[in-house]
Scaffold this motif. Structure first.
Motif, mmCIF file in Angstrom:
data_model
loop_
_atom_site.group_PDB
_atom_site.id
_atom_site.type_symbol
_atom_site.label_atom_id
_atom_site.label_comp_id
_atom_site.label_asym_id
_atom_site.label_seq_id
_atom_site.Cartn_x
_atom_site.Cartn_y
_atom_site.Cartn_z
ATOM 1 N N HIS A 166 20.326 -7.145 74.012
ATOM 2 C CA HIS A 166 18.967 -6.927 74.520
ATOM 3 C C HIS A 166 18.084 -8.140 74.196
ATOM 4 C CE1 HIS A 166 14.864 -5.225 74.757
ATOM 5 N NE2 HIS A 166 15.380 -4.599 75.797
ATOM 6 N N TYR A 225 15.521 -8.416 72.666
ATOM 7 C CA TYR A 225 14.891 -8.401 71.334
ATOM 8 C C TYR A 225 15.878 -8.722 70.214
ATOM 9 C CZ TYR A 225 11.152 -5.555 73.556
ATOM 10 O OH TYR A 225 10.145 -5.094 74.356
ATOM 11 N N SER A 244 16.506 -3.241 79.417
ATOM 12 C CA SER A 244 17.370 -2.063 79.357
ATOM 13 C C SER A 244 18.040 -1.747 80.693
ATOM 14 C CB SER A 244 16.620 -0.855 78.792
ATOM 15 O OG SER A 244 15.345 -0.778 79.340
ATOM 16 N N PHE A 254 20.228 4.256 72.093
ATOM 17 C CA PHE A 254 20.161 4.861 73.424
ATOM 18 C C PHE A 254 20.707 3.923 74.504
ATOM 19 C CE2 PHE A 254 16.073 2.647 73.328
ATOM 20 C CZ PHE A 254 15.988 2.128 74.599
ATOM 21 N N MET A 255 20.617 2.612 74.278
ATOM 22 C CA MET A 255 21.098 1.660 75.292
ATOM 23 C C MET A 255 22.627 1.681 75.347
ATOM 24 S SD MET A 255 18.516 -1.543 74.921
ATOM 25 C CE MET A 255 16.742 -1.297 74.844
ATOM 26 N N TYR A 305 11.948 8.302 80.312
ATOM 27 C CA TYR A 305 12.175 6.896 79.999
ATOM 28 C C TYR A 305 13.596 6.816 79.432
ATOM 29 C CZ TYR A 305 10.441 2.392 78.035
ATOM 30 O OH TYR A 305 10.198 1.081 77.742
ATOM 31 N N HIS A 348 5.214 -1.764 69.410
ATOM 32 C CA HIS A 348 4.235 -2.162 70.431
ATOM 33 C C HIS A 348 2.826 -1.677 70.120
ATOM 34 C CE1 HIS A 348 7.827 -3.303 72.680
ATOM 35 N NE2 HIS A 348 7.011 -4.133 73.299
ATOM 36 N N HIS A 351 3.567 -5.706 77.360
ATOM 37 C CA HIS A 351 4.568 -4.691 77.695
ATOM 38 C C HIS A 351 3.854 -3.348 77.884
ATOM 39 C CE1 HIS A 351 8.142 -2.149 77.378
ATOM 40 N NE2 HIS A 351 8.854 -3.238 77.591
ATOM 41 N N GLU A 369 4.484 -0.535 76.917
ATOM 42 C CA GLU A 369 4.492 0.353 75.747
ATOM 43 C C GLU A 369 3.280 0.095 74.843
ATOM 44 O OE1 GLU A 369 8.214 0.052 73.655
ATOM 45 O OE2 GLU A 369 9.354 0.689 75.392
ATOM 46 N N SER A 392 7.963 -5.176 82.067
ATOM 47 C CA SER A 392 9.098 -5.067 81.145
ATOM 48 C C SER A 392 9.480 -6.462 80.642
ATOM 49 C CB SER A 392 10.300 -4.447 81.874
ATOM 50 O OG SER A 392 10.861 -5.407 82.744
ATOM 51 N N THR A 393 10.392 -6.521 79.701
ATOM 52 C CA THR A 393 10.746 -7.809 79.106
ATOM 53 C C THR A 393 11.295 -8.790 80.153
ATOM 54 O OG1 THR A 393 12.862 -6.840 78.415
ATOM 55 C CG2 THR A 393 11.113 -6.911 76.782
HETATM 56 P P1 13P Z 1 12.707 -3.163 78.256
HETATM 57 O O1 13P Z 1 13.259 -2.185 79.220
HETATM 58 O O2 13P Z 1 11.489 -3.848 78.743
HETATM 59 O O3 13P Z 1 13.755 -4.094 77.807
HETATM 60 O O4 13P Z 1 12.196 -2.345 76.982
HETATM 61 C C1 13P Z 1 13.049 -1.671 76.144
HETATM 62 C C2 13P Z 1 12.402 -1.383 74.881
HETATM 63 O O5 13P Z 1 12.958 -0.818 73.978
HETATM 64 C C3 13P Z 1 11.026 -1.806 74.766
HETATM 65 O O6 13P Z 1 10.579 -1.611 73.495
#
Ligand code: 13P
Ligand code: SF4
Length: 301
Positions: A21, A23, A38, A61-62, A110, A174, A197, A199, A213-214
Motif C-alpha cells: 500500500h 503508506y 486499496s 482488511f486489504m 467502505y 487522518h 484525503h 478521511e 484517495s491516495t
Molecule cells: P486509499 O484507498 O486511499 O488507499 O485509503 C486506504 C486507507 O486506509 C486510507 O487511510
C-alpha cells in the motif's frame, strides 16, 4: 547481500508477488512489485494469475479482500498485528440494527471493514470510487460505514443522505490533521496546492484544493502545473510522490500523521513471511462468497 536483495531472491524462488500500500515504509515500497491504493491493490490481487502466492504488505482488511477476490491463491499478511482500527469500529450487530431501523435502505461499506461485515452489505466502495458507487444506487438515502468523514464528503458530492454506521467511525491518523497546520505551512509556501484525503475532517476539506484517495493524489500531483503541495494523508505517500515528481516539493500537513498499523510491517517481517509462508489469510467460504459479491458489485460500478 542486504535484506532487500534476500527478499527479492526469495520472492523469485517462491514465485511470489509483493503488493504494498502507498503508506508502507519506503524500503518496502522500493522492493514491491506493485504499489497502490486499496482499490488498485484489490484489482491487482484479483487479476493475479502467474504468482504462486501474494504477499500483501498493508493492513488486515486489504489482505482479506485479496483472499476473497482470488480464493485459489495463497495470500500472506506479513505482520499479524497490522490491523486498521477503523475497520474494527463496525460490527455485524451494528449493521443489522441499522437495517432494522431503516428497512429497505441499501447498505454501502467502505472496504476498510472486516470480511464478515462485507458479507452483510449491498456493495463496497473505496475512497477512490465512493461517489460513483453512491450515485449508481437507485436510492436517495443510504446506510454508510464505517467512516463518518467519508460519508459526509460523499453526501456533499452526491446530494444524497448518508446515514453513518456506526454514528462516529473514524481514522485516528487522518483525524490528526488541523487547518491551522495548513495555514502555518502556507506562510512560507503561499502557492502550495493542498491535497486532502476524504478521511480527514470537514474543516480540512474546506481548506483543500483537491480531495481524493491516495492514488488520485498521485495522479493529480503528476498532472498539476503546481510546484509545491501540502499533503494531508498518511506520511508514507510522500515517498512515492517525491519519487514520481522529483522536480516538485511535497510537505506533510502534519508531521505526526503516521499510521502505526501501516508501519508495523518491516523488511524482516517480509522476509520471514516469504520464508515461512506466513501468515496465510483465511476467510470462511460462506463469508467469502457473500463478501465477494459486495466487492464485485463495486468493480461493476
Ligand atoms: P486509499 O484507498 O486511499 O488507499 O485509503 C486506504 C486507507 O486506509 C486510507 O487511510
Ligand atoms: Fe486504517 Fe487510518 Fe491506518 Fe488507513 S490510515 S489503515 S484508515 S488507521
Amino acid at each position: 547481500m542486504d535484506l532487500s536483495d534476500k527478499i527479492l531472491k526469495l520472492k523469485r524462488e517462491k514465485k511470489a508477488v509483493i503488493l504494498a500500500h502507498n503508506y508502507q515504509r519506503p524500503e518496502i515500497q522500493d522492493i514491491a512489485d506493485y504499489i497502490g491504493d486499496s482499490i488498485e491493490l484489490s484489482r491487482m490481487a484479483a487479476q493475479e494469475k502467474d504468482a504462486e502466492m501474494i504477499v500483501f504488505s498493508a493492513v488486515d482488511f486489504m489482505a482479506e479482500s485479496a483472499a476473497i477476490l482470488n480464493p485459489k491463491k495463497k495470500v500472506l499478511l506479513p505482520c499479524l498485528g497490522a490491523r486498521c482500527p477503523m475497520a474494527q469500529m463496525l460490527t455485524v450487530d451494528e449493521i443489522e440494527r441499522a437495517k432494522k431501523e431503516h428497512p429497505g435502505v441499501p447498505v454501502v461499506l467502505y472496504v476498510n471493514t472486516l470480511a464478515i461485515c462485507k458479507a452483510h452489505c449491498d456493495v463496497c466502495c473505496t475512497s477512490a470510487n465512493a461517489v460513483e458507487v453512491i450515485e449508481s444506487l437507485d436510492a436517495d438515502t443510504v446506510l454508510f460505514g464505517p467512516d463518518r468523514n467519508l460519508a459526509e464528503y460523499v453526501s456533499e458530492k452526491t446530494g444524497k443522505k448518508l446515514i453513518p454506521i456506526p454514528e462516529n467511525g473514524f481514522c485516528p491518523t487522518h483525524l490528526l490533521f488541523q487547518p491551522e497546520d495548513v495555514a502555518v505551512l502556507k506562510i512560507p509556501h503561499p502557492h502550495a496546492v493542498v491535497m486532502v484525503h476524504p478521511e480527514c475532517s470537514s474543516e480540512m476539506r474546506k481548506v483543500a484544493d483537491f480531495v481524493g484517495s491516495t492514488s488520485k493524489m498521485c495522479r493529480f500531483a503528476k498532472e498539476s502545473s503546481a510546484k509545491e503541495f501540502i499533503v494531508a494523508t498518511e506520511e508514507g505517500l510522500l515517498h512515492r510522490l517525491r519519487l514520481e515528481n522529483p522536480e516538485k516539493k511535497f510537505f506533510l500537513a502534519y508531521e505526526g500523521a503516521v499510521c502505526p498499523n501501516m508501519k508495523r510491517t518491516t523488511l524482516e517481517d517480509l522476509y520471514a513471511s516469504l520464508k515461512d509462508e506466513k501468515y496465510v489469510v483465511r476467510v470462511p467460504d460462506a463469508v467469502a462468497k457473500k463478501a465477494r459479491g459486495s466487492l464485485e458489485r463495486m468493480f461493476q460500478v
